[in-house]
Design a protein around this motif. Structure first.
Motif, PDB file in Angstrom:
ATOM      1  N   LEU A   1       0.852  -1.192   0.000  1.00 46.72           N
ATOM      2  CA  LEU A   1       0.000   0.000   0.000  1.00 46.72           C
ATOM      3  C   LEU A   1       0.893   1.249   0.000  1.00 46.72           C
ATOM      4  CD1 LEU A   1      -3.158   0.605   0.573  1.00 46.72           C
ATOM      5  CD2 LEU A   1      -2.374   1.161   2.891  1.00 46.72           C
ATOM      6  N   THR A   2       0.540   2.232  -0.829  1.00 44.34           N
ATOM      7  CA  THR A   2       1.372   3.442  -0.834  1.00 44.34           C
ATOM      8  C   THR A   2       0.865   4.433   0.226  1.00 44.34           C
ATOM      9  OG1 THR A   2      -0.012   4.597  -2.440  1.00 44.34           O
ATOM     10  CG2 THR A   2       1.769   3.218  -3.334  1.00 44.34           C
ATOM     11  N   GLU A   3       1.707   5.397   0.559  1.00 46.16           N
ATOM     12  CA  GLU A   3       1.286   6.434   1.510  1.00 46.16           C
ATOM     13  C   GLU A   3       0.072   7.172   0.947  1.00 46.16           C
ATOM     14  OE1 GLU A   3       4.378   5.705   0.887  1.00 46.16           O
ATOM     15  OE2 GLU A   3       5.338   5.451   2.839  1.00 46.16           O
ATOM     16  N   ALA A   4       0.104   7.426  -0.368  1.00 47.19           N
ATOM     17  CA  ALA A   4      -1.016   8.158  -1.002  1.00 47.19           C
ATOM     18  C   ALA A   4      -2.307   7.344  -0.889  1.00 47.19           C
ATOM     19  CB  ALA A   4      -0.689   8.446  -2.465  1.00 47.19           C
ATOM     20  N   GLU A   5      -2.193   6.023  -1.028  1.00 50.81           N
ATOM     21  CA  GLU A   5      -3.408   5.192  -0.908  1.00 50.81           C
ATOM     22  C   GLU A   5      -3.910   5.153   0.533  1.00 50.81           C
ATOM     23  OE1 GLU A   5      -2.624   2.099  -4.637  1.00 50.81           O
ATOM     24  OE2 GLU A   5      -1.647   1.731  -2.710  1.00 50.81           O
ATOM     25  N   ALA A   6      -2.972   5.108   1.496  1.00 47.30           N
ATOM     26  CA  ALA A   6      -3.389   5.139   2.902  1.00 47.30           C
ATOM     27  C   ALA A   6      -4.143   6.452   3.174  1.00 47.30           C
ATOM     28  CB  ALA A   6      -2.177   5.017   3.819  1.00 47.30           C
ATOM     29  N   ASP A   7      -3.609   7.559   2.647  1.00 44.55           N
ATOM     30  CA  ASP A   7      -4.254   8.860   2.857  1.00 44.55           C
ATOM     31  C   ASP A   7      -5.609   8.919   2.136  1.00 44.55           C
ATOM     32  OD1 ASP A   7      -1.928   9.420   4.188  1.00 44.55           O
ATOM     33  OD2 ASP A   7      -1.115  10.775   2.671  1.00 44.55           O
ATOM     34  N   GLU A   8      -5.663   8.306   0.957  1.00 42.26           N
ATOM     35  CA  GLU A   8      -6.932   8.269   0.217  1.00 42.26           C
ATOM     36  C   GLU A   8      -8.001   7.543   1.044  1.00 42.26           C
ATOM     37  OE1 GLU A   8      -6.621   6.054  -3.460  1.00 42.26           O
ATOM     38  OE2 GLU A   8      -8.810   5.881  -3.636  1.00 42.26           O
ATOM     39  N   PHE A   9      -7.609   6.412   1.659  1.00 45.50           N
ATOM     40  CA  PHE A   9      -8.563   5.665   2.482  1.00 45.50           C
ATOM     41  C   PHE A   9      -9.077   6.531   3.628  1.00 45.50           C
ATOM     42  CE2 PHE A   9      -9.005   3.346   6.499  1.00 45.50           C
ATOM     43  CZ  PHE A   9     -10.248   2.771   6.247  1.00 45.50           C
ATOM     44  N   VAL A  10      -8.147   7.209   4.316  1.00 47.09           N
ATOM     45  CA  VAL A  10      -8.540   8.038   5.463  1.00 47.09           C
ATOM     46  C   VAL A  10      -9.510   9.133   5.002  1.00 47.09           C
ATOM     47  CG1 VAL A  10      -7.706   9.653   7.217  1.00 47.09           C
ATOM     48  CG2 VAL A  10      -6.401   7.566   6.723  1.00 47.09           C
ATOM     49  N   GLN A  11      -9.210   9.737   3.851  1.00 45.69           N
ATOM     50  CA  GLN A  11     -10.052  10.822   3.344  1.00 45.69           C
ATOM     51  C   GLN A  11     -11.465  10.320   3.029  1.00 45.69           C
ATOM     52  OE1 GLN A  11      -9.488  13.992   3.390  1.00 45.69           O
ATOM     53  NE2 GLN A  11     -11.498  14.397   2.427  1.00 45.69           N
ATOM     54  N   VAL A  12     -11.552   9.153   2.374  1.00 46.03           N
ATOM     55  CA  VAL A  12     -12.883   8.611   2.007  1.00 46.03           C
ATOM     56  C   VAL A  12     -13.645   8.227   3.283  1.00 46.03           C
ATOM     57  CG1 VAL A  12     -14.112   6.838   0.691  1.00 46.03           C
ATOM     58  CG2 VAL A  12     -12.033   7.841  -0.236  1.00 46.03           C
ATOM     59  N   LEU A  13     -12.934   7.631   4.246  1.00 46.48           N
ATOM     60  CA  LEU A  13     -13.606   7.252   5.497  1.00 46.48           C
ATOM     61  C   LEU A  13     -14.115   8.506   6.222  1.00 46.48           C
ATOM     62  CD1 LEU A  13     -14.455   5.064   7.510  1.00 46.48           C
ATOM     63  CD2 LEU A  13     -12.204   5.255   8.566  1.00 46.48           C
ATOM     64  N   LYS A  14     -13.306   9.551   6.171  1.00 45.52           N
ATOM     65  CA  LYS A  14     -13.707  10.822   6.822  1.00 45.52           C
ATOM     66  C   LYS A  14     -15.018  11.331   6.203  1.00 45.52           C
ATOM     67  CE  LYS A  14     -11.860  15.391   7.804  1.00 45.52           C
ATOM     68  NZ  LYS A  14     -10.713  16.271   7.619  1.00 45.52           N
ATOM     69  N   GLU A  15     -15.095  11.296   4.867  1.00 44.04           N
ATOM     70  CA  GLU A  15     -16.314  11.767   4.192  1.00 44.04           C
ATOM     71  C   GLU A  15     -17.500  10.922   4.613  1.00 44.04           C
ATOM     72  OE1 GLU A  15     -13.637  12.920   0.356  1.00 44.04           O
ATOM     73  OE2 GLU A  15     -15.369  11.607  -0.013  1.00 44.04           O
ATOM     74  N   VAL A  16     -17.286   9.581   4.675  1.00 45.49           N
ATOM     75  CA  VAL A  16     -18.382   8.669   5.005  1.00 45.49           C
ATOM     76  C   VAL A  16     -18.847   8.906   6.451  1.00 45.49           C
ATOM     77  CG1 VAL A  16     -18.897   6.227   5.456  1.00 45.49           C
ATOM     78  CG2 VAL A  16     -17.793   6.896   3.316  1.00 45.49           C
ATOM     79  N   LEU A  17     -17.893   9.092   7.360  1.00 43.22           N
ATOM     80  CA  LEU A  17     -18.263   9.226   8.775  1.00 43.22           C
ATOM     81  C   LEU A  17     -18.881  10.595   9.083  1.00 43.22           C
ATOM     82  CD1 LEU A  17     -15.198   7.500  10.528  1.00 43.22           C
ATOM     83  CD2 LEU A  17     -17.526   6.606  10.331  1.00 43.22           C
ATOM     84  N   SER A  18     -18.507  11.595   8.267  1.00 45.73           N
ATOM     85  CA  SER A  18     -19.104  12.898   8.549  1.00 45.73           C
ATOM     86  C   SER A  18     -20.187  13.142   7.493  1.00 45.73           C
ATOM     87  CB  SER A  18     -18.061  13.993   8.609  1.00 45.73           C
ATOM     88  OG  SER A  18     -17.093  13.826   7.611  1.00 45.73           O
TER      89      SER A  18
END
Ligand SMILES: Cc1ncc(COP(=O)(O)O)c(C=O)c1O
Length: 398
Positions: free
Chosen positions: A381-398
Motif C-alpha cells: 500500500l502506498t502512503e497516497a493510498e493510505a491517505d486516500e482511504f482516510v479521506q474517504v472514510l472521513k467523508e463517510v463518517l461525517s
C-alpha cells in the motif's frame, strides 16, 4: 441438474445456481488486480484495504510472483512429496532465515486449517495429552478439529452438530481474552496445547498484550504443554516483523502460517521447534499437494519480495501513519491491532460504513465485533493510498 442461467442473468454478488450458497459476497466481480488496486469488467477501480482476505500480501499480481509461477508451471507443474524438489528446499531455507530462531522444522500444507490441524496433532503426539486451551475470540479454521477450538461460540456450535465434534469440544477449554491469570489456572498437566492468535483477525484485529503471551509461554513451560501461535492472518510481515512472535518477543513451540505466504496460491505451513518435531518420522503425517512445486515457487518469490523490499518495516510505518490520522476522525473510538492488521472501532455499526466505502470504491473487511472495520491491505500500500482511504472514510463518517 440445475441449469446455468448465465452470469449476466445473476445479480452481482449472488451465487451461481449450482453453487452451495455458503459465502456472503460483495456485489463486485474483479477481473484485474495490481498492487492494492482492483478493477471490475466495467473498468471501475477499487482500493483494496481488504487484500483478498489478507492474502494479497505483496499486492495483487506482483510481477515477480507471477513470473515465478509461470516459470515453475512450465518446468514442472506438479510432483508430490515422494521426491525432493530444489524449489521446496529453497523455501525451507528461506523460512528458516525469516522465522524466529528455534522454529526450523517445517511441514507444508495447503491451508490455515490444515496447518492448525498439524499443530494440534503434533501437540498430542509430543505430550500424550488431548485437551486444548483456546482464547475467546480466536478463529482457527473450518475443519472439525479447528472449529472445536474456535474461541467464537457460533463456530464451536458448528462442531457440535456431530458426535465426533462434540467429543472434540469436550477437550476444549476457552480462556477469556487477554486474561493471563485465567490462562495460568487453565493450563495444567492435562493440556496438550494452548492455541492463540497474537493478533486476533476475525475478532476485529484485537491484539493480545505482550504480558498475556508471556504468561502463555510460562504456563506452557510449567505444565509441559505446547504453545501454538496461529499466525495464519497476522503472520508473514503483517505486524511489522516477519512473525508476530518476533514482534512480541515470545517464542511459541509451533507457529502456523497460510493466507499471504504464497502470494495467492494455496499454502499453509507449520514451523516447529525441534523438541516437538523430534518424535515424528516417515508416514506420521502427510499430504499430496502440500509443498508442491508451483506454490513453493510462488512462496519463494513472494517472501523474497517481502524481505528485499522491507515490507514488514513498511507495515509498521503505515500503521503509524494510519493510526495518527484515523484517531482524529469523527466516529472513530480507537484503533486496535498491529502493523497492517488494524481494527477501526467505531461509535456506530460498521456494516453501513463498509457499504458506503464500497460505493465510493474502497473495500474493507468486517469483523465479529459489529462496530469494527477490519483493515488488511497489501503491505505494498502506498502512503497516497493510505491517505486516500482516510479521506474517504472521513467523508463517510461525517
Ligand atoms: C487466524 C486464522 N486461522 C486459521 C484460518 C483458516 O485458514 P484457511 O481458511 O486457509 O483454512 C483463518 C482464516 O481466516 C484465520 O484467520
Amino acid at each position: 441438474m440445475l441449469k446455468d442461467t448465465g452470469h449476466k442473468a445473476r445479480a452481482a454478488g449472488s451465487p451461481h445456481p449450482n453453487e452451495l450458497p455458503v459465502f456472503g459476497r460483495l456485489p463486485l466481480e474483479p477481473v484485474r488486480g495490481r498492487a492494492s488496486e482492483l478493477w471490475d469488467a466495467a473498468g471501475r477501480r477499487f482500493l483494496d484495504m481488504y487484500g483478498g482476505h489478507a492474502v494479497a500480501l505483496t499486492g495483487h499480481c506482483h510481477p515477480e510472483v507471477v513470473a515465478a509461477i509461470c516459470a515453475q508451471a512450465d518446468a514442472l507443474l506438479f510432483y508430490s512429496n515422494a521426491v525432493p524438489l530444489v524449489v521446496r528446499d529453497r523455501l525451507f531455507t528461506l523460512l528458516a532465515e525469516l522465522a524466529p530462531r528455534g522454529l526450523d522444522r517445517v511441514f507444508l500444507v495447503n491451508s490455515g486449517a490444515e496447518a492448525n490441524e498439524a499443530a494440534r496433532s503434533l501437540a498430542r503426539r509430543t505430550t500424550g495429552r488431548a485437551r486444548v486451551v483456546t482464547v475467546e475470540g480466536g478463529f482457527h479454521g473450518r475443519s472439525l478439529a479447528t472449529l472445536a477450538v474456535s474461541g467464537i461460540a457460533h463456530y464451536r456450535e458448528l462442531a457440535a452438530t456431530s458426535e465426533a465434534g462434540r467429543a472434540l469440544l469436550g477437550m476444549t477449554a476457552v480462556c477469556p481474552f487477554d486474561d493471563a491469570a485465567a490462562l495460568s489456572r487453565l493450563v495444567d498437566d492435562t493440556i496438550a496445547a494452548v492455541i492463540v492468535e497474537p493478533v486476533q483477525g476475525l475478532a476485529g484485529a484485537r491484539d493480545c498484550s505482550p504480558a498475556f503471551l508471556r504468561a502463555a509461554r510460562r504456563a506452557c513451560d510449567l505444565a509441559g504443554a505446547v504453545l501454538v501461535f496461529d499466525e495464519v492472518q497476522c503472520g508473514c510481515g503483517r505486524t511489522g516483523a516477519f512473525t508476530a512472535a518476533q514482534a512480541y518477543g515470545v517464542l511459541p513451540d509451533v507457529l502456523t502460517l497460510a493466507k499471504g505466504i504464497a502470494g495467492g496460491l494455496p499454502m499453509g505451513a507449520a514451523l516447529i521447534a525441534e523438541h516437538v518435531a523430534e518424535g515424528i518420522g516417515s508416514g506420521d503425517m502427510g499430504t499430496t499437494f502440500g509443498g508442491g512445486p508451483v506454490p513453493c515457487a510462488a512462496a519463494v518469490a513472494n517472501l523474497e519480495v517481502l524481505r528485499d523490499e522491507g515490507l514488514a518495516d513498511r507495515a509498521g510505518a503505515l500503521e503509524r501513519r494510519l493510526r495518527d490520522a484515523l484517531v482524529t476522525l469523527p466516529g472513530v473510538i480507537r484503533v486496535q491491532g498491529r502493523g497492517l492488521l488494524l481494527g477501526v472501532v467505531l461509535d456506530r455499526p460498521a456494516k453501513p460504513v463498509q457499504q458506503a466505502l464500497f460505493e465510493r470504491g474502497v473495500l474493507v473487511g468486517s469483523a465479529e465485533d459489529p462496530r469494527v472495520l477490519r483493515l488488511l491491505p497489501p503491505l505494498v500500500l502506498t502512503e497516497a493510498e493510505a491517505d486516500e482511504f482516510v479521506q474517504v472514510l472521513k467523508e463517510v463518517l461525517s
